[in-house]
Design an enzyme around this catalytic site. Structure first.
Site, PDB file in Angstrom:
ATOM      1  N   ASP A  30      20.119   4.637  20.055  1.00  0.00           N
ATOM      2  CA  ASP A  30      21.152   5.136  19.139  1.00  0.00           C
ATOM      3  C   ASP A  30      20.450   5.724  17.921  1.00  0.00           C
ATOM      4  O   ASP A  30      19.513   5.114  17.377  1.00  0.00           O
ATOM      5  CB  ASP A  30      22.086   3.981  18.742  1.00  0.00           C
ATOM      6  CG  ASP A  30      23.374   4.471  18.094  1.00  0.00           C
ATOM      7  OD1 ASP A  30      23.292   5.222  17.097  1.00  0.00           O
ATOM      8  OD2 ASP A  30      24.453   4.102  18.567  1.00  0.00           O
ATOM      9  N   ILE A  31      20.863   6.917  17.512  1.00  0.00           N
ATOM     10  CA  ILE A  31      20.184   7.562  16.371  1.00  0.00           C
ATOM     11  C   ILE A  31      20.699   7.062  15.016  1.00  0.00           C
ATOM     12  O   ILE A  31      20.186   7.460  13.975  1.00  0.00           O
ATOM     13  CB  ILE A  31      20.250   9.106  16.421  1.00  0.00           C
ATOM     14  CG1 ILE A  31      21.679   9.592  16.628  1.00  0.00           C
ATOM     15  CG2 ILE A  31      19.302   9.657  17.483  1.00  0.00           C
ATOM     16  CD1 ILE A  31      21.843  11.085  16.395  1.00  0.00           C
ATOM     17  N   GLN A  92      36.091   3.840  18.462  1.00  0.00           N
ATOM     18  CA  GLN A  92      35.246   4.576  19.423  1.00  0.00           C
ATOM     19  C   GLN A  92      35.150   6.002  18.915  1.00  0.00           C
ATOM     20  O   GLN A  92      36.179   6.648  18.669  1.00  0.00           O
ATOM     21  CB  GLN A  92      35.841   4.548  20.843  1.00  0.00           C
ATOM     22  CG  GLN A  92      34.941   5.253  21.854  1.00  0.00           C
ATOM     23  CD  GLN A  92      35.504   5.276  23.281  1.00  0.00           C
ATOM     24  OE1 GLN A  92      36.587   4.759  23.534  1.00  0.00           O
ATOM     25  NE2 GLN A  92      34.765   5.875  24.189  1.00  0.00           N
ATOM     26  N   HIS A  98      30.172   3.959  26.696  1.00  0.00           N
ATOM     27  CA  HIS A  98      28.809   3.529  26.375  1.00  0.00           C
ATOM     28  C   HIS A  98      28.819   2.074  25.959  1.00  0.00           C
ATOM     29  O   HIS A  98      29.691   1.628  25.218  1.00  0.00           O
ATOM     30  CB  HIS A  98      28.174   4.402  25.291  1.00  0.00           C
ATOM     31  CG  HIS A  98      29.023   4.575  24.065  1.00  0.00           C
ATOM     32  ND1 HIS A  98      30.100   5.442  24.021  1.00  0.00           N
ATOM     33  CD2 HIS A  98      28.978   3.981  22.859  1.00  0.00           C
ATOM     34  CE1 HIS A  98      30.662   5.387  22.822  1.00  0.00           C
ATOM     35  NE2 HIS A  98      30.016   4.489  22.094  1.00  0.00           N
ATOM     36  N   HIS A 100      26.827  -0.644  23.878  1.00  0.00           N
ATOM     37  CA  HIS A 100      25.788  -0.817  22.857  1.00  0.00           C
ATOM     38  C   HIS A 100      25.020  -2.103  23.151  1.00  0.00           C
ATOM     39  O   HIS A 100      25.645  -3.160  23.344  1.00  0.00           O
ATOM     40  CB  HIS A 100      26.410  -0.998  21.466  1.00  0.00           C
ATOM     41  CG  HIS A 100      27.167   0.173  20.935  1.00  0.00           C
ATOM     42  ND1 HIS A 100      26.624   1.038  20.012  1.00  0.00           N
ATOM     43  CD2 HIS A 100      28.428   0.600  21.152  1.00  0.00           C
ATOM     44  CE1 HIS A 100      27.537   1.955  19.677  1.00  0.00           C
ATOM     45  NE2 HIS A 100      28.640   1.708  20.360  1.00  0.00           N
TER      46      HIS A 100
HETATM   47  P1  AMP Z   1      31.068   4.367  19.184  1.00  0.00           P
HETATM   48  O1  AMP Z   1      31.742   5.515  19.891  1.00  0.00           O
HETATM   49  O2  AMP Z   1      31.693   4.083  17.839  1.00  0.00           O
HETATM   50  O3  AMP Z   1      30.971   3.123  20.021  1.00  0.00           O
HETATM   51  O4  AMP Z   1      29.592   4.768  18.864  1.00  0.00           O
HETATM   52  C1  AMP Z   1      29.003   5.974  19.176  1.00  0.00           C
HETATM   53  C2  AMP Z   1      27.536   5.820  18.912  1.00  0.00           C
HETATM   54  O5  AMP Z   1      26.857   6.951  19.408  1.00  0.00           O
HETATM   55  C3  AMP Z   1      27.175   5.676  17.434  1.00  0.00           C
HETATM   56  O6  AMP Z   1      26.492   4.440  17.233  1.00  0.00           O
HETATM   57  C4  AMP Z   1      26.290   6.887  17.176  1.00  0.00           C
HETATM   58  O7  AMP Z   1      25.242   6.590  16.290  1.00  0.00           O
HETATM   59  C5  AMP Z   1      25.758   7.206  18.562  1.00  0.00           C
HETATM   60  N1  AMP Z   1      25.380   8.594  18.759  1.00  0.00           N
HETATM   61  C6  AMP Z   1      26.126   9.699  18.531  1.00  0.00           C
HETATM   62  N2  AMP Z   1      25.433  10.806  18.856  1.00  0.00           N
HETATM   63  C7  AMP Z   1      24.233  10.397  19.317  1.00  0.00           C
HETATM   64  C8  AMP Z   1      23.065  11.067  19.814  1.00  0.00           C
HETATM   65  N3  AMP Z   1      23.011  12.388  19.895  1.00  0.00           N
HETATM   66  N4  AMP Z   1      22.006  10.312  20.194  1.00  0.00           N
HETATM   67  C9  AMP Z   1      22.058   8.967  20.110  1.00  0.00           C
HETATM   68  N5  AMP Z   1      23.112   8.285  19.653  1.00  0.00           N
HETATM   69  C10 AMP Z   1      24.192   8.983  19.256  1.00  0.00           C
END
Ligand code: AMP
Ligand code: ZN
Length: 138
Positions: A30-31, A92, A98, A100
């Protein structure tokens, strides 16, 4: 329609820090990491959430996550939180399923996402809710 960002990562159109890949699954860092080693495990076949993901892909994600948290031992974690959000209502943000994997590294403070206050619920209400869900299971 703008294509899904995680589908773009799968196709190699956007870079990622890959930690694992197999036929059905990709896992990458995760970035915006909550902790060192925060990893996302995704199915290669697009599915929005737990409602939509196919059983075989879900199983593959879970098996991959087991492999990955085994490997995360190199980071010396005291535990790993496995968190998965479904729907905008629970924040989300990326609408491609995804999981985590968020390690708490030894000596680091507790993860903000793993603490909530326990308050005794109304047992009658809990039973009513359990019955309601149970009777809707297909
Ligand atoms: P969520 O949808 O809230 O469960 O989390 C989405 C996650 O995706 C977040 O923690 C972001 O930091 C991560 N994220 C979004 N774009 C990227 C990317 N290009 N590379 C890696 N992680 C990402
Ligand atoms: Zn996608």
């Amino acid at each position: 329609m703008e294509e899904c960002i995680f589908c773009k990562i799968i196709k190699g159109e956007i870079p990622c820090f890959k930690v694992y890949e197999d036929e059905r699954v990709l896992a990458f860092e995760d970035i915006n990491p909550v902790s060192t080693g925060h990893t996302l495990v995704i199915p290669k076949r697009h599915a929005k959430d737990l409602w939509e993901i196919q059983g075989e892909d879900l199983a593959a994600v879970q098996l991959a996550s087991k492999k990955i948290i085994q490997a995360m031992r190199v980071l010396d974690p005291t535990g790993v939180a496995c968190v998965q959000l479904n729907g905008r209502g629970v924040n989300q943000v990326v609408m491609h399923y995804h999981l985590h994997l968020i390690p708490r590294i030894s000596g680091k403070p507790p993860l903000p996402i793993t603490g909530w206050e326990l308050r005794q619920g109304d047992l009658k209400e809990i039973k009513k809710t359990a019955d309601k869900i149970a009777s809707a299971i297909k």
